[in-house]
Design an enzyme around this catalytic site. Structure first.
Site, PDB file in Angstrom:
ATOM      1  N   HIS A  97     -14.283   7.207   2.495  1.00 15.47           N
ATOM      2  CA  HIS A  97     -13.879   5.836   2.150  1.00 15.47           C
ATOM      3  C   HIS A  97     -13.439   5.816   0.682  1.00 15.47           C
ATOM      4  CE1 HIS A  97     -13.934   1.602   1.158  1.00 15.47           C
ATOM      5  NE2 HIS A  97     -13.713   1.413   2.445  1.00 15.47           N
ATOM      6  N   GLU A 169      -6.236   3.617   5.559  1.00 14.77           N
ATOM      7  CA  GLU A 169      -6.716   2.526   4.718  1.00 14.77           C
ATOM      8  C   GLU A 169      -6.038   2.608   3.360  1.00 14.77           C
ATOM      9  OE1 GLU A 169     -10.768   1.145   6.576  1.00 14.77           O
ATOM     10  OE2 GLU A 169     -10.882   1.793   4.497  1.00 14.77           O
TER      11      GLU A 169
END
Ligand code: PGA
Length: 265
Positions: A97, A169
């Protein structure tokens, strides 16, 4: 046919009691939906994992960690291993992430080792890929994404690649006011699938799921999900309330039905 995915990362939110409340409300809200054709996960903080896994047991919602170390045990203060996640009831683990990369200095060389460990331990890795705002401005998004993807899956045999979930993302769209536009998402997902095709062949490219995350909401999620190369949504803020995630789950379940129907001759 790729199974669509609805996922949420809670980041540093929801202790044990809040996780239990979330689980009860989410289960009640999605009970009337047909979720049999999709995969659903929530990623609580480490201390809430066992409670969340217990609360979601027997429901369509699986639980995963937000990070993991590549070793099983040892002198790694503050880290959590794959066997620990499994023991806590996890099925998934999020890796790379952007907040881990940006604030904690993680690298894709480490991510590769984590993917390797997750795969051998039997966890489903959700591997985040995303370009920064400057990389986007310089027109380097696809090159950056290709590098991240190839580094993450380096050493994995072709037949296991489709077990990995790739999460596109864009860093500039995470925690932002708006998601990337559907046309921008479509181009990046198509480019990522082309990298898989070029390096791992058509079958791997066709079977590997690529989901989108970054300021997804129940309002903008439908247009993103309708894109052919988008296989699900990965949601932060808009799913921190169970009602928000229930709406995302409903969108994804509906999109799965439409995509399945569109494939029928
Ligand atoms: P956001 O977070 O939906 O709040 O932008 C997305 C993410 O970090 O995956």
């Amino acid at each position: 046919m790729r199974r669509l995915v609805a996922g949420t990362g809670w980041k540093m939110n929801n202790g044990i009691a809040a996780s239990r409340r979330y689980a009860e409300e989410l289960k009640a809200r999605i009970a009337p939906l047909d979720t049999s054709a999709i995969d659903i996960y929530v990623l609580p903080p480490f201390t809430s994992l066992a409670a969340a896994a217990q609360a979601f047991a027997g429901s369509p919602v699986a639980v995963g960690g937000q990070n993991m170390h590549w070793e099983d045990s040892g002198s790694w203060t503050g880290e959590i291993s794959a066997p620990m996640l499994l023991e806590a009831g996890c099925r998934y683990v999020e890796l790379a992430h952007s907040e881990r990369l940006q604030h904690f200095g993680e690298t894709y060389a480490q991510v590769r080792r984590k993917v390797d460990k997750a795969m051998s331990a039997g966890l489903v890795p959700v591997v985040c890929l995303g370009e920064s705002a400057p990389e986007k401005a310089e027109g380097r998004a696809d090159a950056v994404l290709a590098g991240q993807l190839l580094a993450s899956i380096d050493g994995q045999p072709d037949e296991r690649i489709p077990e990995i979930i790739l999460a596109y993302e864009p860093r500039w769209a995470i925690g932002a006011a708006e998601a990337a536009s559907p046309s921008y998402v479509e181009e990046r997902h198509r480019a990522l699938r082309a990298v898989l095709r070029e390096h791992r062949g058509e079958s791997v490219a066709e079977r590997t799921r690529i989901i989108y995350g970054g300021s997804v909401t129940p309002e903008n999620g439908g247009a993103i999900l309708a894109l052919g190369d988008v296989d699900g949504l990965f949601v932060g803020r808009a799913a921190w309330e169970p009602g928000g995630f229930a709406r995302i789950v409903e969108l994804v379940a509906g999109a799965a039905k439409r995509k399945a129907a569109a494939r029928k001759p």
